[in-house]
Design a protein around this motif. Structure first.
Motif, mmCIF file in Angstrom:
data_model
loop_
_atom_site.group_PDB
_atom_site.id
_atom_site.type_symbol
_atom_site.label_atom_id
_atom_site.label_comp_id
_atom_site.label_asym_id
_atom_site.label_seq_id
_atom_site.Cartn_x
_atom_site.Cartn_y
_atom_site.Cartn_z
ATOM 1 N N SER A 106 -13.182 -29.928 -55.686
ATOM 2 C CA SER A 106 -14.039 -31.101 -55.656
ATOM 3 C C SER A 106 -13.801 -31.848 -54.359
ATOM 4 N N TYR A 107 -14.833 -32.504 -53.864
ATOM 5 C CA TYR A 107 -14.610 -33.357 -52.705
ATOM 6 C C TYR A 107 -14.632 -34.825 -53.114
ATOM 7 N N ASP A 108 -14.792 -35.085 -54.398
ATOM 8 C CA ASP A 108 -14.814 -36.463 -54.883
ATOM 9 C C ASP A 108 -13.465 -37.153 -54.724
ATOM 10 N N HIS A 109 -12.394 -36.368 -54.665
ATOM 11 C CA HIS A 109 -11.060 -36.947 -54.660
ATOM 12 C C HIS A 109 -10.292 -36.700 -53.369
ATOM 13 N N GLY A 110 -10.956 -36.209 -52.346
ATOM 14 C CA GLY A 110 -10.276 -35.998 -51.082
ATOM 15 C C GLY A 110 -10.806 -34.779 -50.358
ATOM 16 N N PHE A 111 -10.439 -34.695 -49.117
ATOM 17 C CA PHE A 111 -10.892 -33.606 -48.269
ATOM 18 C C PHE A 111 -9.684 -32.847 -47.743
ATOM 19 N N ILE A 112 -9.820 -31.553 -47.638
ATOM 20 C CA ILE A 112 -8.728 -30.709 -47.184
ATOM 21 C C ILE A 112 -8.589 -30.760 -45.671
ATOM 22 N N ILE A 113 -9.694 -30.607 -44.957
ATOM 23 C CA ILE A 113 -9.635 -30.421 -43.507
ATOM 24 C C ILE A 113 -10.172 -31.646 -42.778
ATOM 25 N N ASP A 114 -9.311 -32.545 -42.393
ATOM 26 C CA ASP A 114 -9.674 -33.679 -41.542
ATOM 27 C C ASP A 114 -10.979 -34.360 -41.953
ATOM 28 N N GLY A 115 -11.124 -34.692 -43.217
ATOM 29 C CA GLY A 115 -12.318 -35.375 -43.681
ATOM 30 C C GLY A 115 -13.457 -34.449 -44.064
ATOM 31 N N TRP A 116 -13.185 -33.173 -44.178
ATOM 32 C CA TRP A 116 -14.209 -32.193 -44.534
ATOM 33 C C TRP A 116 -13.795 -31.453 -45.803
ATOM 34 N N GLU A 117 -14.742 -31.242 -46.687
ATOM 35 C CA GLU A 117 -14.531 -30.396 -47.858
ATOM 36 C C GLU A 117 -14.458 -28.945 -47.398
ATOM 37 N N LEU A 118 -13.472 -28.219 -47.870
ATOM 38 C CA LEU A 118 -13.409 -26.778 -47.654
ATOM 39 C C LEU A 118 -14.212 -26.143 -48.783
ATOM 40 N N LEU A 119 -15.341 -25.558 -48.441
ATOM 41 C CA LEU A 119 -16.276 -25.079 -49.448
ATOM 42 C C LEU A 119 -15.741 -23.863 -50.210
ATOM 43 N N SER A 120 -15.945 -23.881 -51.508
ATOM 44 C CA SER A 120 -15.703 -22.709 -52.339
ATOM 45 C C SER A 120 -16.851 -21.730 -52.111
ATOM 46 N N LEU A 121 -16.725 -20.516 -52.616
ATOM 47 C CA LEU A 121 -17.813 -19.546 -52.493
ATOM 48 C C LEU A 121 -19.096 -20.084 -53.113
ATOM 49 N N GLU A 122 -18.975 -20.737 -54.260
ATOM 50 C CA GLU A 122 -20.152 -21.323 -54.923
ATOM 51 C C GLU A 122 -20.785 -22.408 -54.057
ATOM 52 N N ARG A 123 -19.961 -23.252 -53.460
ATOM 53 C CA ARG A 123 -20.488 -24.332 -52.616
ATOM 54 C C ARG A 123 -21.077 -23.784 -51.314
ATOM 55 N N ILE A 124 -20.513 -22.683 -50.778
ATOM 56 C CA ILE A 124 -21.118 -22.040 -49.607
ATOM 57 C C ILE A 124 -22.543 -21.627 -49.966
ATOM 58 N N ARG A 125 -22.677 -20.985 -51.103
ATOM 59 C CA ARG A 125 -24.012 -20.552 -51.549
ATOM 60 C C ARG A 125 -24.953 -21.747 -51.682
ATOM 61 N N ASP A 126 -24.484 -22.824 -52.305
ATOM 62 C CA ASP A 126 -25.312 -24.019 -52.493
ATOM 63 C C ASP A 126 -25.772 -24.598 -51.157
ATOM 64 N N GLU A 127 -24.833 -24.803 -50.242
ATOM 65 C CA GLU A 127 -25.173 -25.424 -48.958
ATOM 66 C C GLU A 127 -26.066 -24.513 -48.119
ATOM 67 N N TRP A 128 -25.771 -23.215 -48.089
ATOM 68 C CA TRP A 128 -26.585 -22.260 -47.351
ATOM 69 C C TRP A 128 -28.016 -22.253 -47.895
ATOM 70 N N THR A 129 -28.142 -22.316 -49.229
ATOM 71 C CA THR A 129 -29.456 -22.299 -49.867
ATOM 72 C C THR A 129 -30.288 -23.512 -49.453
ATOM 73 N N VAL A 130 -29.664 -24.663 -49.341
ATOM 74 C CA VAL A 130 -30.381 -25.861 -48.879
ATOM 75 C C VAL A 130 -30.949 -25.622 -47.487
ATOM 76 N N TRP A 131 -30.109 -25.126 -46.578
ATOM 77 C CA TRP A 131 -30.553 -24.887 -45.203
ATOM 78 C C TRP A 131 -31.617 -23.796 -45.131
#
Length: 176
Positions: free
Chosen positions: A59-84
């Motif tokens: 989840s990114y609701d509770h913090g970010f892994i990489i300097d203020g960025w969510e490290l996307l899971s495979l599912e989230r990669i699919r979601d974000e790629w689909t939007v683009w």
């Protein structure tokens, strides 16, 4: 990748255990392959290796892994790629003549607003990403990590590979 993740996990365990808790267990080879099939790409081995260790964050609701960025899971990669991809298919990135409006990319990055071969790896909550570039310009390197801003045409190379990028991150944690 195992050594790099050990370095990151150790630092997070000592300095930010609540962020370490956001990291998901690794994905299976089958899960990784299914995403590759969906995206019609082949990930470099360093990406596959990393996702076998940690499948992004839960989840990114509770913090970010990489300097203020969510490290996307495979599912989230699919979601974000689909939007683009939907925006691309809708013609959002075309000018009045039907041509891609382009970007202000460094020469090693294709001069397009967005490419389906740019695989989002991070998300900042505002539509911006670090992407795995699997379709670089002639002077680029397959697998380079680039910036992709939703509302800014600047595209830059962050690292020549995922492994290099993650090593830079691990080293930056340890150096403060």
């Amino acid at each position: 990748m195992q050594e790099i993740w050990s370095q990151i996990d150790t630092w997070l365990g000592i300095n930010a255990p609540e962020i370490l808790d956001l990291l998901q267990p690794g994905a299976s080879d089958d899960e990784i392959s299914k995403l590759e099939d969906f995206l019609s790409v082949q990930f470099p081995e360093d990406i596959r290796s990393s996702y076998r260790i940690h499948n992004g964050q839960s989840s990114y609701d509770h913090g970010f892994i990489i300097d203020g960025w969510e490290l996307l899971s495979l599912e989230r990669i699919r979601d974000e790629w689909t939007v683009w991809k939907q925006l691309l298919d809708d013609g959002t990135f075309q000018d009045e003549y039907g041509q891609d409006q382009g970007s202000e990319a460094v020469p090693a990055i294709c001069n397009v607003w967005w490419s389906p071969k740019w695989i989002p790896l991070t998300y900042n909550g505002s539509g911006d990403h670090h992407c795995l570039d699997l379709n670089p310009a002639e002077s680029g390197t397959v697998g380079q990590i680039i910036t992709m801003w939703h509302d800014d045409p600047i595209r830059e190379i962050v690292a020549p590979s995922f492994c290099d990028w993650f090593q830079q991150y691990a080293d930056s944690l340890e150096s403060g």
